[in-house]
Design an enzyme around this catalytic site. Structure first.
Site, PDB file in Angstrom:
ATOM      1  N   GLY A   7      37.313  24.709   7.661  1.00 49.66           N
ATOM      2  CA  GLY A   7      37.420  25.428   8.935  1.00 49.66           C
ATOM      3  C   GLY A   7      36.297  26.434   9.055  1.00 49.66           C
ATOM      4  O   GLY A   7      35.898  27.051   8.069  1.00 49.66           O
ATOM      5  N   ARG A   9      35.900  18.548   7.574  1.00 52.80           N
ATOM      6  CA  ARG A   9      36.556  18.211   6.308  1.00 52.80           C
ATOM      7  C   ARG A   9      36.150  16.772   6.001  1.00 52.80           C
ATOM      8  O   ARG A   9      36.096  15.933   6.891  1.00 52.80           O
ATOM      9  CB  ARG A   9      38.076  18.331   6.449  1.00 52.80           C
ATOM     10  CG  ARG A   9      38.490  19.740   6.851  1.00 52.80           C
ATOM     11  CD  ARG A   9      39.985  19.949   6.921  1.00 52.80           C
ATOM     12  NE  ARG A   9      40.271  21.069   7.802  1.00 52.80           N
ATOM     13  CZ  ARG A   9      40.289  22.361   7.417  1.00 52.80           C
ATOM     14  NH1 ARG A   9      40.080  22.677   6.163  1.00 52.80           N
ATOM     15  NH2 ARG A   9      40.530  23.320   8.278  1.00 52.80           N
ATOM     16  N   ASP A  47      38.652  26.999  -0.447  1.00 49.86           N
ATOM     17  CA  ASP A  47      38.884  26.478  -1.795  1.00 49.86           C
ATOM     18  C   ASP A  47      38.811  24.957  -1.863  1.00 49.86           C
ATOM     19  O   ASP A  47      38.372  24.408  -2.872  1.00 49.86           O
ATOM     20  CB  ASP A  47      40.181  27.026  -2.389  1.00 49.86           C
ATOM     21  CG  ASP A  47      41.347  26.927  -1.442  1.00 49.86           C
ATOM     22  OD1 ASP A  47      41.203  26.277  -0.390  1.00 49.86           O
ATOM     23  OD2 ASP A  47      42.414  27.480  -1.746  1.00 49.86           O
ATOM     24  N   THR A  95      36.239  31.951   5.091  1.00 49.96           N
ATOM     25  CA  THR A  95      37.500  31.500   5.700  1.00 49.96           C
ATOM     26  C   THR A  95      38.234  32.701   6.269  1.00 49.96           C
ATOM     27  O   THR A  95      38.294  33.750   5.635  1.00 49.96           O
ATOM     28  CB  THR A  95      38.418  30.777   4.702  1.00 49.96           C
ATOM     29  OG1 THR A  95      39.768  30.818   5.199  1.00 49.96           O
ATOM     30  CG2 THR A  95      38.411  31.431   3.345  1.00 49.96           C
ATOM     31  N   ASP A 146      41.284  33.026   6.537  1.00 54.41           N
ATOM     32  CA  ASP A 146      42.600  33.209   5.909  1.00 54.41           C
ATOM     33  C   ASP A 146      42.590  34.203   4.747  1.00 54.41           C
ATOM     34  O   ASP A 146      43.640  34.711   4.365  1.00 54.41           O
ATOM     35  CB  ASP A 146      43.129  31.853   5.404  1.00 54.41           C
ATOM     36  CG  ASP A 146      43.418  30.900   6.550  1.00 54.41           C
ATOM     37  OD1 ASP A 146      43.846  31.382   7.609  1.00 54.41           O
ATOM     38  OD2 ASP A 146      43.220  29.687   6.378  1.00 54.41           O
ATOM     39  N   ASP A 162      42.332  33.692   1.670  1.00 51.71           N
ATOM     40  CA  ASP A 162      43.280  33.221   0.655  1.00 51.71           C
ATOM     41  C   ASP A 162      42.610  32.791  -0.634  1.00 51.71           C
ATOM     42  O   ASP A 162      43.202  32.080  -1.430  1.00 51.71           O
ATOM     43  CB  ASP A 162      44.109  32.072   1.238  1.00 51.71           C
ATOM     44  CG  ASP A 162      43.236  30.914   1.739  1.00 51.71           C
ATOM     45  OD1 ASP A 162      42.004  31.060   1.723  1.00 51.71           O
ATOM     46  OD2 ASP A 162      43.793  29.882   2.140  1.00 51.71           O
ATOM     47  N   ARG A 180      48.927  29.519   7.340  1.00 52.06           N
ATOM     48  CA  ARG A 180      49.921  28.491   7.049  1.00 52.06           C
ATOM     49  C   ARG A 180      50.666  28.806   5.754  1.00 52.06           C
ATOM     50  O   ARG A 180      51.870  28.671   5.676  1.00 52.06           O
ATOM     51  CB  ARG A 180      49.223  27.131   6.965  1.00 52.06           C
ATOM     52  CG  ARG A 180      50.053  26.054   7.631  1.00 52.06           C
ATOM     53  CD  ARG A 180      49.254  24.823   7.969  1.00 52.06           C
ATOM     54  NE  ARG A 180      48.467  24.993   9.186  1.00 52.06           N
ATOM     55  CZ  ARG A 180      47.666  24.053   9.690  1.00 52.06           C
ATOM     56  NH1 ARG A 180      47.513  22.903   9.061  1.00 52.06           N
ATOM     57  NH2 ARG A 180      47.003  24.264  10.813  1.00 52.06           N
TER      58      ARG A 180
END
Lengths: 320, 320, 320, 320
Positions: D11, D72, D103, D126, D128, D130, D172
């Site tokens: 993303g 992706r 990741d 990213t 996120d 994360d 998510r």
């Protein structure tokens, strides 16, 4: 009509890219070819142009500036320059020209039409909104929004200091940005080139507000009146108030165009193509009472746009 | 501990309201009473304060400025001023004081603590980010974002003119805003008070870029180095380039605080209350390596914050 | 005329505070007293009102929402509710009422005027722009700008994925926001309640674009047509394309008002006061062709505003 | 080392372009050649790449998205795909690869390094946030600011209605965006995947606030917890409150990067080049305590990033 050309000229303004996109897409939609000319009339003279397709204008609608670049062209002011441009008209088979820019650019386009007969359509793109024959030009709404956001930020910090904030906005000969931004920003005083003012009155107004408990004031000044730093110096001298100056400068030409400018640019660009297809010879696209119109380019150039005195008075009565 | 007081002092910075909210809510959450002092130390001296409740801080988190107003107080610099303030400490039963502001404000708070023993906690709130003992102060991130947005707008319009744009940002003694905004904005040159520079080098760099085809350049200058207008004049003289100046001024103090400033302000404000409850006497809250910490206020004041030379070098190598 | 009252009613819209400020200041400028009524007609019935002064409207011009709060009032729809309101008219000596809101609010005001004779002036404040008799209502320009900014951000991320982005905007019965935002945002399809559409056509258009190399598409849908999530589900089913949905919701009611809304709100608010002073009985303020006008409130309510089909066609031809 | 390659994968996130610019300029500054690979690992397999120069990255620093596009790649998950990529490594003489992404992308890069020995450097990009091994990833700060601006606009309109506003943000599996945005936005409740919650507690909290006079509440929910529309439906059912839902969706991936992301991206991109030049084999660039660091890519991948419970508790205590 088979092939038209397109250029942006003079100072750039937000929404020019949306207008370029509209001209290109509308033309392609009707089966016309479009040549994109770079760097204003300079590229016209130097044959710096390329055929545009749908992809040329993809993803540009929201970007400030102009993908065709812009410049002021001294060379096009000369007969030699225009003669060279006309060679390119013949060489590339250009049958109509759209010029997005201000009155200087339209004057050049009009002379070129007189000399060589090429149909020309002017689209008013300038943040100054100083073009007669149209209520609004592309970029003005965005520039005013930028100035109002600046005023709003300064207001945040103004509420607890005994200070006078001076904000210099663009406008060498006209106060359209200053008036609109000052009214929308709730400025205490608005200085525009069209209206006489004297420092005594402004300082008195500041002192009166101060006595009534008003701890801060915002003064919007068009650059054509006086430099913001100069205004700040004089007010400080006369009132003793701490003055802080912000000069917005070219900030006002940039940024994502406002929705109103994007719509105006799209409508005007599309209309420019329709006018060429319908056989117009030398028109300027304008907006009057919400409707897109066409006016003779020379007629538009012969007039001077007047500032709205109702709005001046309103600004004064609301900032008591 | 039953009752604490809270004031904002010095220049305001975006996020101060979020910090006020955090101090008030955290205190009320723990059953403490909170007095909001208005106009910095002036209100402390003149008993201009009121009890805050949850409603006092409702709907303020995103607003620029400070609902408690702020001021620089000459009176508090005098023993008489501080003696009057101490009368209010006794009169209102204040057992701890949170001061949101810069180093001048902390110095005042420290002296007051020495003289009268009132526990004081400093929370760094200044866009200049010039306070040692903390990586970041409240408002810095927002101010840098404001400056970068300005640079970004100017870049929109810069791409087609042979021009040099000069943007003057805040920073009388420190170049933190200039360096961060210049790096984030991709500026060609960044002038800060901490680093020597000479106009020859800058002009040479401009000329070199110009010869390589770079038609425009952006120079960010901290106000402490020289006025933007002065810099523009000198560069124009030496290079012949058209220079355009923007002075951001107090624009940088306003606007909605950034998320990072809102979070920092919330964390620091909550920690200030915890410190008072835990018996701190004179601490400054800071952030180091992402953690909220406490440092002795006098220790923090005794140090000078150094600019990050790695970032200076990076800026140079990326704007080739 | 000595004393007027003022309320905001129905859904709030950005610019209402600027209009409140204009009504209050213009009235005070002419020596009138102004009562600010809270929570719409509910406060009118419950005597929840207060005298406003210059300070009541200081620093509010740029804030979203309404400082007078707003509500829909079932009680005012009943004769009993209106009778109670009329008691307050007598009790407080109110001689004229300004109602800032939408058509439901104007209907209530008109009935009240019929029953009790109080002069009422409606000022159109609604993001939906669905009020006939005026080209624009306060808040519409801001809401469209908010939606366009959202589209612009989504476009940033859209360029490298084979995806269809659906953006649901406000508009239960009218597509004004969707059409303006879709056109300004360069959306590939715009779904509005006024125009029939079928999913086959939309999907075919998507497939056609895809085959031509267009990897992403943006579809703007007014909530009155269908939920964005529903639209996304159907398109995914039929095309196999990955669809991503954004629902802007009440985001569109907030934010700092745009310059155009601030100016419109100021002009309309001032005119409302002038109308009351000039003896108007039941007028709505409007803007036509750039001029502020007055229309009979019942006449305005009897008409339906039609969407601009020229703009619909333009949107289609530009998003080929 | 003479030639390196660069791609963005997974993303997209705001700041990726600033990182691309930094990698390219830093490399060119040190005399290296840089190949820009398009569409992530797909372009690596399909030899969709081009040599970058200073001009390739001019004017991109402030733009959302990624000029190299991203995707992706299922193909790169297969040994065949990677074998084809390795042919391009040899064909183009690539001696090091910089992968900007999340990741999943790092995992692919690590496997490729194991199989074919090419030095790889991961740069965390990213929204996120994360990725373990770094405090912050490129794009997170911007995404949080976007969400906070949305909350701020909704707060404008929330103050006069008895309503509950639900804002669904990205996340998510992780609640980093929800927690930061909720804390900075002053949300009444924050629902994240990492922390258990039950609707009874949330509804009780809403009812308690309501009884205390709180007329509106804002609930931020990470998409991984439940859809915003679902949450709204359940709360309405249990409390009878009117609930309004906003789904930010891909809005959060777009927009001009924040200053913090621009600086982080510039620093990380430059470090990636330095690491390759210094002989790193498989590292991820990270930021810890404000310092740019390098960690073994597999070590970073083996860990899970934990949410900051101090911030969770703070959010609860400040939104009483």
């Amino acid at each position: 009509m088979q092939r038209i050309a397109l250029l942006t000229s003079g100072g750039d303004s937000p929404g020019m890219n949306a207008c370029i996109r509209a001209v290109a897409r509308k033309a392609i939609y009707h089966g016309l070819e479009v040549m994109g000319i770079k760097r204003g009339f300079n590229g016209f003279i130097e044959a710096d142009m390329y055929p545009m397709n749908l992809g040329s204008v993809a993803g540009i609608i929201h970007r400030g500036g102009t993908i065709l670049h812009t410049a002021r062209s001294d060379h096009f002011m000369t007969p030699e320059g225009r003669a060279k441009a006309n060679e390119n008209v013949k060489r590339f088979g250009i049958q109509g020209l759209v010029v997005i820019g201000g009155d200087g650019s339209f004057r050049g386009a009009s002379v070129f039409h007189q000399e060589y007969g090429l149909p020309v359509i002017g689209v008013p793109g300038t943040i100054d909104n100083d073009i007669a024959g149209t209520d609004q030009s592309i970029g003005f709404d965005t520039a005013v929004n930028t100035a109002v956001e600046a005023i709003s930020k300064i207001r945040d910090t103004a509420t607890s200091h005994e200070r006078t904030f001076i904000i210099e906005v663009m406008g060498r000969h006209f106060g359209f940005i200053a008036l609109a931004a000052g009214l929308a920003g709730g400025a205490e005083s608005i200085l525009v080139p069209e209206c006489p003012f004297n420092y005594d009155e402004i300082c008195e107004r500041l002192m009166r507000g101060y006595k009534r408990g008003k701890l801060h004031s915002i003064i919007v000044v068009a650059e054509g009146v006086a430099g913001g730093i100069e205004v700040g110096r004089i007010i400080k001298e006369r009132t003793g108030f701490d003055t802080k100056v912000t000069i917005l400068g070219h900030l006002q030409r940039g940024g994502m165009p406002s929705a109103a400018d994007l719509i105006l640019a799209s409508r005007m660009g599309a209309r420019a193509v329709e006018l060429l297809m319908a056989g117009s010879k030398k028109d300027m696209v304008g907006v009057k009472a919400g409707e897109i119109i066409a006016v003779d380019i020379d007629e538009a150039l012969s007039q001077t746009k007047a500032i709205d005195t109702e709005m001046c008075n309103l600004a004064v009565s609301l900032s008591i």
